[in-house]
Scaffold this active site. Sequence first.
Site, short mmCIF file in Angstrom:
data_model
loop_
_atom_site.label_atom_id
_atom_site.label_comp_id
_atom_site.label_asym_id
_atom_site.label_seq_id
_atom_site.Cartn_x
_atom_site.Cartn_y
_atom_site.Cartn_z
N ASP A 27 0.25 76.27 -26.17
CA ASP A 27 1.24 76.72 -26.86
C ASP A 27 2.36 75.05 -27.10
O ASP A 27 1.66 74.56 -25.74
CB ASP A 27 2.55 77.74 -26.79
CG ASP A 27 3.83 77.58 -27.50
OD1 ASP A 27 3.78 77.75 -29.07
OD2 ASP A 27 5.15 77.60 -26.95
N ASP A 29 6.01 73.84 -28.51
CA ASP A 29 7.45 74.61 -27.95
C ASP A 29 7.80 74.91 -27.13
O ASP A 29 7.32 76.27 -26.42
CB ASP A 29 8.68 74.57 -29.19
CG ASP A 29 8.25 73.90 -30.39
OD1 ASP A 29 8.95 72.74 -30.47
OD2 ASP A 29 7.76 73.99 -31.87
#
Length: 259
Positions: A27, A29
């Site tokens: 991922d 953020d």
Amino acid sequence: MAATAPNGNPTVSSLAATVPVQAVLFDIDGTLCDSDPLHHVAFQEMLLEIGYNNGVPIDEEFFIKNIAGRSDVEAAQNLFPDWELEKGLKFLEDKEAKYRSCWFFLFSLAKERLVPVKGLAKVVQWVKDHGYKRAAVTNAPRINAELMISLLGLSDFFQAVIVGGECEQPKPAPYPYLRALKELQVSAEHSFVFEDSPAGIRAGVAAGMPVVGVATRNPEKSLVEAGAALLVKDYEDPKLWAALEEMDGEEAKLKKASE
């Protein structure tokens, strides 16, 4: 649900089960960098402009509970349950534009404001040294995702960037991770994921992969409940390197057996 040891902590065995490893998925953020404070500030300012919450700025707890790691649809519904969805999504679109403008301003003055998660360079080098394929998988808009990856100096590291909004459904649905597997031409059985949010963890698990939960800001309990196979504080956590060393050991056994 991840297997647990007698002390209640997740075991590392499910990571070792991916050997021989083909790919590692990340991922962005909260997983590559702690960008949530910038998102929080952008949301605070935009919501204050419309008098949200009677003019009281949203706090970090509200941000984590209702916005962080959510898809645009989920965040819009959480923020504006009485609005038409299209109106809520337009607000989020405007917020992203504000966020990007804040980024360009911040990083023209102080690039160090974007802080990589501790130990990121070490785990990136580990992935590169092993020759594993890699992709970034995010619910952020593509322009934001590519900006963050560029600022972190990882544009040449990732072989694919998968955006949830460009898939059938974003996280927590498995489609973004399934697309990443397809683009990299690897299998779920031989891949694993790094994620920092419950929604992202659920997406990775639903796609058939073990997920390492990176506890940057979300409550650890929520990451375990979402199905994290291993919970780490950051990329320097000894638990992570114990798991990776176990995987290396299993890789070595396979190589020896094939000789």
